[in-house]
Motif scaffolding. Structure first.
Motif, PDB file in Angstrom:
ATOM      1  N   UNK A  89      53.630 -85.416  33.184  1.00  0.00           N
ATOM      2  CA  UNK A  89      54.310 -85.948  34.376  1.00  0.00           C
ATOM      3  C   UNK A  89      53.524 -85.587  35.636  1.00  0.00           C
ATOM      4  N   UNK A  90      53.031 -84.349  35.701  1.00  0.00           N
ATOM      5  CA  UNK A  90      52.271 -83.917  36.872  1.00  0.00           C
ATOM      6  C   UNK A  90      51.000 -84.747  37.041  1.00  0.00           C
ATOM      7  N   UNK A  91      50.351 -85.077  35.924  1.00  0.00           N
ATOM      8  CA  UNK A  91      49.153 -85.922  35.989  1.00  0.00           C
ATOM      9  C   UNK A  91      49.488 -87.305  36.522  1.00  0.00           C
ATOM     10  N   UNK A 109      59.159 -87.776  39.964  1.00  0.00           N
ATOM     11  CA  UNK A 109      59.571 -86.372  40.102  1.00  0.00           C
ATOM     12  C   UNK A 109      61.081 -86.252  40.001  1.00  0.00           C
ATOM     13  N   UNK A 110      61.790 -87.158  40.678  1.00  0.00           N
ATOM     14  CA  UNK A 110      63.258 -87.121  40.631  1.00  0.00           C
ATOM     15  C   UNK A 110      63.774 -87.327  39.207  1.00  0.00           C
ATOM     16  N   UNK A 111      63.068 -88.164  38.451  1.00  0.00           N
ATOM     17  CA  UNK A 111      63.498 -88.463  37.076  1.00  0.00           C
ATOM     18  C   UNK A 111      63.274 -87.278  36.144  1.00  0.00           C
ATOM     19  N   UNK A 118      58.148 -75.519  36.430  1.00  0.00           N
ATOM     20  CA  UNK A 118      57.975 -76.939  36.131  1.00  0.00           C
ATOM     21  C   UNK A 118      58.181 -77.779  37.386  1.00  0.00           C
ATOM     22  N   UNK A 119      59.254 -77.494  38.116  1.00  0.00           N
ATOM     23  CA  UNK A 119      59.538 -78.224  39.349  1.00  0.00           C
ATOM     24  C   UNK A 119      58.437 -77.980  40.383  1.00  0.00           C
ATOM     25  N   UNK A 120      57.953 -76.737  40.453  1.00  0.00           N
ATOM     26  CA  UNK A 120      56.924 -76.412  41.424  1.00  0.00           C
ATOM     27  C   UNK A 120      55.629 -77.166  41.133  1.00  0.00           C
ATOM     28  N   UNK A 121      55.275 -77.276  39.852  1.00  0.00           N
ATOM     29  CA  UNK A 121      54.025 -77.960  39.510  1.00  0.00           C
ATOM     30  C   UNK A 121      54.070 -79.430  39.919  1.00  0.00           C
ATOM     31  N   UNK A 124      53.751 -79.578  43.732  1.00  0.00           N
ATOM     32  CA  UNK A 124      52.376 -79.316  44.134  1.00  0.00           C
ATOM     33  C   UNK A 124      51.499 -80.537  43.908  1.00  0.00           C
ATOM     34  N   UNK A 125      51.733 -81.239  42.800  1.00  0.00           N
ATOM     35  CA  UNK A 125      50.971 -82.459  42.526  1.00  0.00           C
ATOM     36  C   UNK A 125      51.247 -83.509  43.595  1.00  0.00           C
ATOM     37  N   UNK A 126      52.515 -83.653  43.987  1.00  0.00           N
ATOM     38  CA  UNK A 126      52.880 -84.612  45.022  1.00  0.00           C
ATOM     39  C   UNK A 126      52.298 -84.207  46.368  1.00  0.00           C
ATOM     40  N   UNK A 127      52.295 -82.907  46.653  1.00  0.00           N
ATOM     41  CA  UNK A 127      51.729 -82.409  47.903  1.00  0.00           C
ATOM     42  C   UNK A 127      50.239 -82.742  47.968  1.00  0.00           C
ATOM     43  N   UNK A 128      49.542 -82.555  46.834  1.00  0.00           N
ATOM     44  CA  UNK A 128      48.131 -82.904  46.789  1.00  0.00           C
ATOM     45  C   UNK A 128      47.900 -84.384  47.050  1.00  0.00           C
ATOM     46  N   UNK A 129      48.828 -85.210  46.588  1.00  0.00           N
ATOM     47  CA  UNK A 129      48.731 -86.652  46.819  1.00  0.00           C
ATOM     48  C   UNK A 129      48.934 -86.978  48.297  1.00  0.00           C
ATOM     49  N   UNK A 130      49.916 -86.340  48.924  1.00  0.00           N
ATOM     50  CA  UNK A 130      50.134 -86.552  50.353  1.00  0.00           C
ATOM     51  C   UNK A 130      48.895 -86.143  51.149  1.00  0.00           C
ATOM     52  N   UNK A 131      48.271 -85.044  50.715  1.00  0.00           N
ATOM     53  CA  UNK A 131      47.052 -84.581  51.388  1.00  0.00           C
ATOM     54  C   UNK A 131      45.943 -85.618  51.242  1.00  0.00           C
TER      55      UNK A 131
END
Length: 225
Positions: A89-91, A109-111, A118-121, A124-131
């Motif tokens: 999911x993170x990938x 992520x919501x799903x 698990x939630x943090x990972x 973090x993946x979404x944060x990297x995408x926003x960056x």
């Protein structure tokens, strides 16, 4: 094995790809990929995951193929009966976000949202995408939330600081760095490696122990002139 008349199977290719990814030897990885296609193991999910891992760790990411990745992710359950783990999911979140599909990444992520690490990972993946997309507004809110949830982890501090720097908000970036120091959080030095003539050489930020450092600096100076 081949010279001895022993045909490799999916386990063999998986092991060799793991070695290629660990050593970051892209050339060997591509040759193994060719053998996989030749022997017809490219449709195996395990092999597909290993290939993605190898190319990613060798720094040769694919820029296209979001739709194909969606299909692969969906067929994990519908065709192969495999429940996606948080790493899968993170990938997907990272890929969708970097491709500009931020809303779809958030829905994913919501799903699959869970608790704890698990939630943090996923966040973090979404944060990297926003960056990657330069989305300062939402990225700031998510980064600050991660800093509160994990005050002793460097990732959120560094990404948020870099996000501010990329948007020219130097004062805010300095404040984040100060918060990082106040919390006693240290950034792990960046490291990169490259394969030249079948030999892997690693470079770490701030270290000058490599015997070719002077020559490299001279070449860079010539290029910049």
């Amino acid at each position: 094995m081949v010279r001895s008349g022993v045909q490799p199977d999916d386990i063999t290719f998986g092991a060799v790809l793991h070695a290629c990814s660990s050593l970051a030897v892209l050339g060997h990885g591509k040759m193994v990929h060719g053998c996989i296609l030749h022997y017809g193991f490219h449709a195996y999910v395990f092999i597909g995951n290993s290939l993605v891992n190898t190319y990613a760790k060798c720094g040769d990411l694919l820029q296209e193929g979001s739709e194909e990745s969606r299909v692969v992710f969906e067929t994990m359950g519908s065709v192969y009966g495999i429940s996606p783990e948080m790493d899968h999911v993170a990938c997907m979140v990272d890929m969708l976000g970097r491709g500009g599909y931020l809303a779809e990444a958030k829905e994913l992520i919501d799903k699959y949202s869970g608790v704890g690490s698990a939630q943090m990972s996923l966040c973090e993946a979404l944060f990297g995408a926003y960056f990657a997309q330069g989305n300062v507004g939402v990225g700031r809110n998510l980064g600050e939330s991660l800093m509160i949830l994990e005050p002793h982890k460097e990732t959120s501090y560094v990404l948020l600081s870099n996000l501010y720097c990329a948007s020219g908000q130097w004062k805010e970036a300095e404040m984040v760095r100060k918060m990082m120091v106040d919390q006693g959080v240290k950034k792990i030095p960046g490291c990169i490696w490259i394969e030249v003539r079948n030999k892997v050489t690693a470079f770490a930020a701030g270290k000058h122990s490599n015997p070719y450092t002077n020559e490299q600096c001279n070449i860079i100076s010539l290029i910049l002139k």
